[in-house]
Motif scaffolding. Structure first.
Motif, PDB file in Angstrom:
ATOM      1  N   ALA A  21       0.856  -1.198   0.000  1.00  0.00           N
ATOM      2  CA  ALA A  21       0.000   0.000   0.000  1.00  0.00           C
ATOM      3  C   ALA A  21       0.886   1.240   0.000  1.00  0.00           C
ATOM      4  CB  ALA A  21      -0.895  -0.001   1.232  1.00  0.00           C
ATOM      5  N   ILE A  22       0.310   2.337  -0.459  1.00  0.00           N
ATOM      6  CA  ILE A  22       1.018   3.624  -0.457  1.00  0.00           C
ATOM      7  C   ILE A  22       0.406   4.468   0.656  1.00  0.00           C
ATOM      8  CG2 ILE A  22       1.562   5.695  -1.772  1.00  0.00           C
ATOM      9  CD1 ILE A  22       1.251   4.030  -4.312  1.00  0.00           C
ATOM     10  N   VAL A  23       1.271   4.955   1.542  1.00  0.00           N
ATOM     11  CA  VAL A  23       0.825   5.797   2.639  1.00  0.00           C
ATOM     12  C   VAL A  23       1.531   7.150   2.553  1.00  0.00           C
ATOM     13  CG1 VAL A  23       0.265   3.892   4.172  1.00  0.00           C
ATOM     14  CG2 VAL A  23       2.553   4.847   4.213  1.00  0.00           C
ATOM     15  N   LYS A  24       0.924   8.148   3.191  1.00  0.00           N
ATOM     16  CA  LYS A  24       1.483   9.497   3.157  1.00  0.00           C
ATOM     17  C   LYS A  24       1.665   9.988   4.589  1.00  0.00           C
ATOM     18  CE  LYS A  24       0.436  14.115   1.403  1.00  0.00           C
ATOM     19  NZ  LYS A  24      -0.540  14.900   0.657  1.00  0.00           N
ATOM     20  N   CYS A  55      -4.129   8.677   6.302  1.00  0.00           N
ATOM     21  CA  CYS A  55      -2.730   8.435   5.900  1.00  0.00           C
ATOM     22  C   CYS A  55      -2.651   7.459   4.723  1.00  0.00           C
ATOM     23  CB  CYS A  55      -1.920   7.886   7.063  1.00  0.00           C
ATOM     24  SG  CYS A  55      -1.593   9.107   8.338  1.00  0.00           S
ATOM     25  N   ILE A  56      -3.657   6.631   4.544  1.00  0.00           N
ATOM     26  CA  ILE A  56      -3.643   5.643   3.478  1.00  0.00           C
ATOM     27  C   ILE A  56      -4.032   6.339   2.178  1.00  0.00           C
ATOM     28  CG2 ILE A  56      -4.577   3.445   2.660  1.00  0.00           C
ATOM     29  CD1 ILE A  56      -2.990   3.233   5.267  1.00  0.00           C
ATOM     30  N   VAL A  57      -3.108   6.337   1.218  1.00  0.00           N
ATOM     31  CA  VAL A  57      -3.371   6.964  -0.074  1.00  0.00           C
ATOM     32  C   VAL A  57      -3.923   5.932  -1.044  1.00  0.00           C
ATOM     33  CG1 VAL A  57      -2.332   8.179  -2.013  1.00  0.00           C
ATOM     34  CG2 VAL A  57      -1.580   8.679   0.299  1.00  0.00           C
ATOM     35  N   LEU A  58      -3.300   4.737  -1.086  1.00  0.00           N
ATOM     36  CA  LEU A  58      -3.729   3.708  -2.025  1.00  0.00           C
ATOM     37  C   LEU A  58      -3.518   2.344  -1.397  1.00  0.00           C
ATOM     38  CD1 LEU A  58      -4.561   2.915  -4.994  1.00  0.00           C
ATOM     39  CD2 LEU A  58      -2.118   2.637  -5.379  1.00  0.00           C
ATOM     40  N   LYS A  59      -4.595   1.558  -1.364  1.00  0.00           N
ATOM     41  CA  LYS A  59      -4.504   0.161  -0.932  1.00  0.00           C
ATOM     42  C   LYS A  59      -5.472  -0.619  -1.807  1.00  0.00           C
ATOM     43  CE  LYS A  59      -4.964  -2.965   2.929  1.00  0.00           C
ATOM     44  NZ  LYS A  59      -5.878  -3.866   2.243  1.00  0.00           N
ATOM     45  N   ASN A  60      -4.919  -1.269  -2.807  1.00  0.00           N
ATOM     46  CA  ASN A  60      -5.739  -2.040  -3.731  1.00  0.00           C
ATOM     47  C   ASN A  60      -6.230  -3.310  -3.053  1.00  0.00           C
ATOM     48  OD1 ASN A  60      -5.410  -0.279  -5.897  1.00  0.00           O
ATOM     49  ND2 ASN A  60      -3.468  -1.214  -6.470  1.00  0.00           N
ATOM     50  N   PRO A  61      -7.453  -3.736  -3.381  1.00  0.00           N
ATOM     51  CA  PRO A  61      -7.932  -5.006  -2.838  1.00  0.00           C
ATOM     52  C   PRO A  61      -7.202  -6.158  -3.529  1.00  0.00           C
ATOM     53  CG  PRO A  61      -9.558  -4.075  -4.324  1.00  0.00           C
ATOM     54  CD  PRO A  61      -8.465  -3.067  -4.183  1.00  0.00           C
ATOM     55  N   PRO A  62      -6.986  -7.253  -2.814  1.00  0.00           N
ATOM     56  CA  PRO A  62      -6.328  -8.392  -3.454  1.00  0.00           C
ATOM     57  C   PRO A  62      -7.201  -8.930  -4.586  1.00  0.00           C
ATOM     58  CG  PRO A  62      -6.854  -8.886  -1.150  1.00  0.00           C
ATOM     59  CD  PRO A  62      -7.283  -7.497  -1.435  1.00  0.00           C
ATOM     60  N   PRO A  63      -6.575  -9.433  -5.650  1.00  0.00           N
ATOM     61  CA  PRO A  63      -7.386  -9.946  -6.770  1.00  0.00           C
ATOM     62  C   PRO A  63      -8.224 -11.128  -6.315  1.00  0.00           C
ATOM     63  CG  PRO A  63      -5.068 -10.504  -7.065  1.00  0.00           C
ATOM     64  CD  PRO A  63      -5.156  -9.620  -5.866  1.00  0.00           C
ATOM     65  N   GLY A  64      -9.451 -11.169  -6.794  1.00  0.00           N
ATOM     66  CA  GLY A  64     -10.357 -12.262  -6.468  1.00  0.00           C
ATOM     67  C   GLY A  64     -11.142 -12.009  -5.196  1.00  0.00           C
ATOM     68  N   ALA A  65     -10.855 -10.989  -4.459  1.00  0.00           N
ATOM     69  CA  ALA A  65     -11.586 -10.711  -3.229  1.00  0.00           C
ATOM     70  C   ALA A  65     -12.970 -10.169  -3.569  1.00  0.00           C
ATOM     71  CB  ALA A  65     -10.837  -9.700  -2.366  1.00  0.00           C
ATOM     72  N   GLY A  66     -13.987 -10.964  -3.339  1.00  0.00           N
ATOM     73  CA  GLY A  66     -15.354 -10.547  -3.608  1.00  0.00           C
ATOM     74  C   GLY A  66     -15.721 -10.574  -5.068  1.00  0.00           C
ATOM     75  N   GLU A  67     -14.894 -11.155  -5.932  1.00  0.00           N
ATOM     76  CA  GLU A  67     -15.187 -11.166  -7.359  1.00  0.00           C
ATOM     77  C   GLU A  67     -15.704 -12.512  -7.846  1.00  0.00           C
ATOM     78  OE1 GLU A  67     -11.866  -9.863  -9.627  1.00  0.00           O
ATOM     79  OE2 GLU A  67     -11.643  -8.001  -8.519  1.00  0.00           O
TER      80      GLU A  67
END
Length: 178
Positions: free
Chosen positions: A122-125, A148-160
């Motif tokens: 994740a990218i934090v600031k 503080c959290i700028v970007l946190k992508n969900p893991p692939p396949g989570a809820g898909e």
């Protein structure tokens, strides 16, 4: 003598002029004392009100100080988490992300880019700087300060897995035979 009752008592011989003057003098003193007491009571009430207002201001200031100390402690915890778990982001591949409607760019290597896309990093600031941290650390940071959290992508396949299935919410009977 302006009081008719006093005049009647004097004519009846029950009181003399000296007693009447003494009674009037005592009455004036009593009225003066009660007026002074009223002024003192009003002054005491004003003092009590001022003390109550001061106590309320002191409580509010103490609460603000306590909140500032807690905020400072949270920032210190976040800083410590970031510094202890920071990932090196030096590379040639530019990774673009949005921060508050502004597109920012951070340079990483290809392996790190894949980990960001897959939600492992994740990218934090903090203090105007962008850092890369593992997703688990980002979750711990988000508990303390989600901004503080700028970007946190969900893991692939989570809820898909059932995303495209229109019947995913319907129960499947146990006796269904194919």
């Amino acid at each position: 003598m302006s009081n008719p009752l006093q005049e009647q008592l004097r004519k009846a011989g029950l009181v003399n002029d000296r007693q009447l003057k003494k009674a009037q003098k005592d009455l004036r003193k009593e009225r003066q004392r009660s007026a002074e007491n009223k002024g003192a009571d009003a002054e005491k009430a004003t003092i009590r009100q001022a003390q109550a207002e001061k106590a309320a201001r002191d409580r509010e200031l103490n609460l603000q100080r306590k909140e500032a100390e807690e905020r400072k402690a949270r920032v210190a915890q976040i800083r410590q988490l970031i510094e202890a778990n920071r990932q090196s982001g030096d590379g040639e591949v530019a990774y673009n992300f949005a921060d508050g409607g502004i597109v920012k760019r951070i340079y990483v290597d290809e392996a790190m880019r894949r980990r960001i896309v897959h939600g492992q990093i994740a990218i934090v600031k903090l203090d105007g700087r962008y850092e890369l941290v593992p997703a688990e650390v980002a979750e711990r940071i988000a508990v303390r300060d989600p901004s503080c959290i700028v970007l946190k992508n969900p893991p692939p396949g989570a809820g898909e897995e059932n995303k495209d299935d229109p019947y995913a919410t319907y129960p499947v009977p146990d006796d269904l035979i194919w």
